[in-house]
Design a protein around this motif. Structure first.
Motif, mmCIF file in Angstrom:
data_model
loop_
_atom_site.group_PDB
_atom_site.id
_atom_site.type_symbol
_atom_site.label_atom_id
_atom_site.label_comp_id
_atom_site.label_asym_id
_atom_site.label_seq_id
_atom_site.Cartn_x
_atom_site.Cartn_y
_atom_site.Cartn_z
ATOM 1 N N LYS A 196 18.996 -12.368 5.987
ATOM 2 C CA LYS A 196 20.052 -11.362 5.873
ATOM 3 C C LYS A 196 19.588 -10.226 4.968
ATOM 4 N N VAL A 197 18.951 -10.568 3.853
ATOM 5 C CA VAL A 197 18.378 -9.536 2.983
ATOM 6 C C VAL A 197 17.353 -8.720 3.761
ATOM 7 N N GLY A 198 16.562 -9.403 4.604
ATOM 8 C CA GLY A 198 15.596 -8.693 5.446
ATOM 9 C C GLY A 198 16.262 -7.696 6.367
ATOM 10 N N ASN A 199 17.392 -8.079 6.961
ATOM 11 C CA ASN A 199 18.141 -7.147 7.810
ATOM 12 C C ASN A 199 18.632 -5.941 7.018
ATOM 13 N N ILE A 200 19.115 -6.216 5.813
ATOM 14 C CA ILE A 200 19.613 -5.133 4.965
ATOM 15 C C ILE A 200 18.477 -4.184 4.588
ATOM 16 N N LEU A 201 17.323 -4.748 4.234
ATOM 17 C CA LEU A 201 16.180 -3.913 3.875
ATOM 18 C C LEU A 201 15.702 -3.093 5.072
ATOM 19 N N THR A 202 15.710 -3.719 6.254
ATOM 20 C CA THR A 202 15.308 -2.994 7.458
ATOM 21 C C THR A 202 16.222 -1.799 7.693
ATOM 22 N N HIS A 203 17.536 -2.034 7.569
ATOM 23 C CA HIS A 203 18.497 -0.941 7.739
ATOM 24 C C HIS A 203 18.284 0.137 6.679
ATOM 25 N N TYR A 204 18.031 -0.296 5.448
ATOM 26 C CA TYR A 204 17.813 0.660 4.359
ATOM 27 C C TYR A 204 16.585 1.525 4.631
ATOM 28 N N LEU A 205 15.510 0.895 5.107
ATOM 29 C CA LEU A 205 14.288 1.642 5.401
ATOM 30 C C LEU A 205 14.496 2.608 6.564
ATOM 31 N N GLU A 206 15.322 2.205 7.520
ATOM 32 C CA GLU A 206 15.638 3.122 8.621
ATOM 33 C C GLU A 206 16.408 4.338 8.126
ATOM 34 N N GLU A 207 17.267 4.121 7.138
ATOM 35 C CA GLU A 207 18.059 5.218 6.578
ATOM 36 C C GLU A 207 17.259 6.052 5.579
ATOM 37 N N HIS A 208 16.142 5.503 5.099
ATOM 38 C CA HIS A 208 15.307 6.204 4.113
ATOM 39 C C HIS A 208 13.859 6.213 4.603
ATOM 40 N N PRO A 209 13.570 6.979 5.644
ATOM 41 C CA PRO A 209 12.219 6.979 6.230
ATOM 42 C C PRO A 209 11.142 7.477 5.275
ATOM 43 N N GLU A 210 11.548 8.130 4.192
ATOM 44 C CA GLU A 210 10.551 8.644 3.250
ATOM 45 C C GLU A 210 9.767 7.532 2.560
ATOM 46 N N ILE A 211 10.325 6.304 2.531
ATOM 47 C CA ILE A 211 9.574 5.212 1.893
ATOM 48 C C ILE A 211 8.990 4.266 2.934
ATOM 49 N N GLU A 212 9.183 4.576 4.196
ATOM 50 C CA GLU A 212 8.604 3.766 5.260
ATOM 51 C C GLU A 212 7.147 4.168 5.470
ATOM 52 N N SER A 213 6.334 3.240 5.890
ATOM 53 C CA SER A 213 4.932 3.532 6.190
ATOM 54 C C SER A 213 4.493 2.694 7.379
ATOM 55 N N PRO A 214 3.431 3.106 8.082
ATOM 56 C CA PRO A 214 2.979 2.343 9.242
ATOM 57 C C PRO A 214 2.578 0.929 8.850
ATOM 58 N N GLY A 215 2.717 -0.001 9.781
ATOM 59 C CA GLY A 215 2.373 -1.389 9.495
ATOM 60 C C GLY A 215 0.867 -1.584 9.393
ATOM 61 N N HIS A 216 0.470 -2.370 8.422
ATOM 62 C CA HIS A 216 -0.944 -2.717 8.240
ATOM 63 C C HIS A 216 -0.974 -4.201 7.898
ATOM 64 N N SER A 217 -0.744 -5.069 8.884
ATOM 65 C CA SER A 217 -0.538 -6.481 8.605
ATOM 66 C C SER A 217 -1.704 -7.107 7.841
ATOM 67 N N ARG A 218 -2.946 -6.780 8.216
ATOM 68 C CA ARG A 218 -4.096 -7.349 7.528
ATOM 69 C C ARG A 218 -4.168 -6.835 6.097
ATOM 70 N N ALA A 219 -3.987 -5.535 5.932
ATOM 71 C CA ALA A 219 -4.016 -4.954 4.593
ATOM 72 C C ALA A 219 -2.869 -5.495 3.745
ATOM 73 N N GLU A 220 -1.687 -5.665 4.346
ATOM 74 C CA GLU A 220 -0.539 -6.174 3.600
ATOM 75 C C GLU A 220 -0.777 -7.586 3.107
ATOM 76 N N GLU A 221 -1.436 -8.415 3.916
ATOM 77 C CA GLU A 221 -1.733 -9.779 3.486
ATOM 78 C C GLU A 221 -2.712 -9.788 2.318
ATOM 79 N N TYR A 222 -3.747 -8.960 2.398
ATOM 80 C CA TYR A 222 -4.664 -8.854 1.267
ATOM 81 C C TYR A 222 -3.954 -8.297 0.036
ATOM 82 N N PHE A 223 -3.071 -7.330 0.249
ATOM 83 C CA PHE A 223 -2.318 -6.773 -0.875
ATOM 84 C C PHE A 223 -1.466 -7.851 -1.539
ATOM 85 N N ARG A 224 -0.799 -8.669 -0.737
ATOM 86 C CA ARG A 224 0.020 -9.754 -1.275
ATOM 87 C C ARG A 224 -0.833 -10.713 -2.099
#
Length: 302
Positions: A176-204
């Motif tokens: 549910k928090v994920g849904n809320i964050l998704t909606h928030y990111l849709e409403e605030h595209p300035e903080i959205e960025s393209p997906g980089h699944s491999r880079a995101e895993e290394y970042f984590r």
């Protein structure tokens, strides 16, 4: 080397510590993995800077408060959502009748439940830079219902399926928090960025290592070796996903810790330099001034 460097000057709370402070009773096996407080919680224990070795998800119910999260200030109020990850520094700077519903979940517990981290982790990486946001009344009510149910289950005597119920409730709340964050990111595209699944895993993985080793290790090579990649590739990936270099992240963690110790601990500058694994006070002073523009003593006196 001064013996005092082995002390932990910023209070760290495990989930069991929070349970003891809250006076919670009930199914301790469950409580040692997750703590839900739907009754009024004013976050009084966070009056001084501290760390929690767990994830904290909360929803404001009344009043307002100013909270410092890694020395960045946020304003919490009714129907604010806040998501704080483990091992970060939290402090409530002012509290104007603020109360919240909150759930605290150990990292080990999250690893045991069936969460689709491939889809959820990119969201939480993005919200890490924006840990507080405003909810709609409907979103606020939905999250508070989950926390109400979790508190009932963890405070009860427990039965055959209680563990499964708690697992399901926490999983559902996180989605549910994920849904809320998704909606928030849709409403605030300035903080959205393209997906980089491999880079995101290394970042984590890099951020997890950094949280564990930043006091001892400040070289890019150390973290690259831990991740079994080259320093150049690590730097490229981290800059791709965060817009910052590995060295900048390392320096930020060290300087944040140094600033907090200088302001809120009783340690001397020499003790802080040893605690952060500098060869001596002079090296620490030069490092601190290079990154802040002032000496440790000048910052401490501010």
């Amino acid at each position: 080397m001064n013996k005092k460097q082995s002390e932990t000057p910023i209070t760290s709370f495990t989930l069991n510590d929070l349970l003891a402070l809250s006076g919670k009773t009930g199914n301790f096996g469950l409580l040692s993995a997750s703590l839900a407080a739907a009754s009024a919680s004013d976050m009084e224990m966070f009056h001084f800077p501290c760390r929690i070795d767990a994830f904290l998800i909360g929803v404001g119910t009344e009043g307002e408060a100013t909270v410092s999260f890694n020395l960045n200030e946020y304003r919490l109020r009714k129907e604010s959502l806040f998501v704080f990850g483990p091992k970060n520094i939290i402090q409530v700077r002012s509290n104007e009748g603020f109360n919240c519903h909150v759930v605290v979940i150990s990292s080990e517990f999250l690893q045991r439940i069936n969460i689709d981290t491939k889809h959820m982790m990119p969201l939480f990486l993005k919200i890490a830079a924006h840990p507080c946001l405003e909810l709609t009344p409907e979103e606020s009510r939905a999250l508070r219902v989950f926390i109400d149910l979790l508190e009932q289950e963890t405070n009860g005597a427990g039965s055959l399926f209680t563990v499964d119920v708690v697992h399901g409730l926490i999983s559902a709340m996180i989605y549910k928090v994920g849904n809320i964050l998704t909606h928030y990111l849709e409403e605030h595209p300035e903080i959205e960025s393209p997906g980089h699944s491999r880079a995101e895993e290394y970042f984590r993985q890099f951020m997890a290592l950094l949280g564990e080793y930043y006091r001892q290790e400040r070289s890019v090579g150390f973290y690259a070796r831990k991740l079994c990649i080259t320093p150049k590739y690590l730097t490229t990936l981290i800059r791709q996903i965060s817009g910052r270099s590995v060295s900048e992240w390392i320096d930020d963690y060290v300087i944040l810790e140094a600033k907090t110790l200088l302001k809120y601990s009783n340690m001397s500058i020499q003790e802080i330099s040893y605690y952060l694994n500098f060869a001596n006070q002079s090296f620490f002073g030069s490092y601190f001034k290079r990154h802040t523009g002032m000496s440790p003593s000048q910052y401490k006196a501010m």
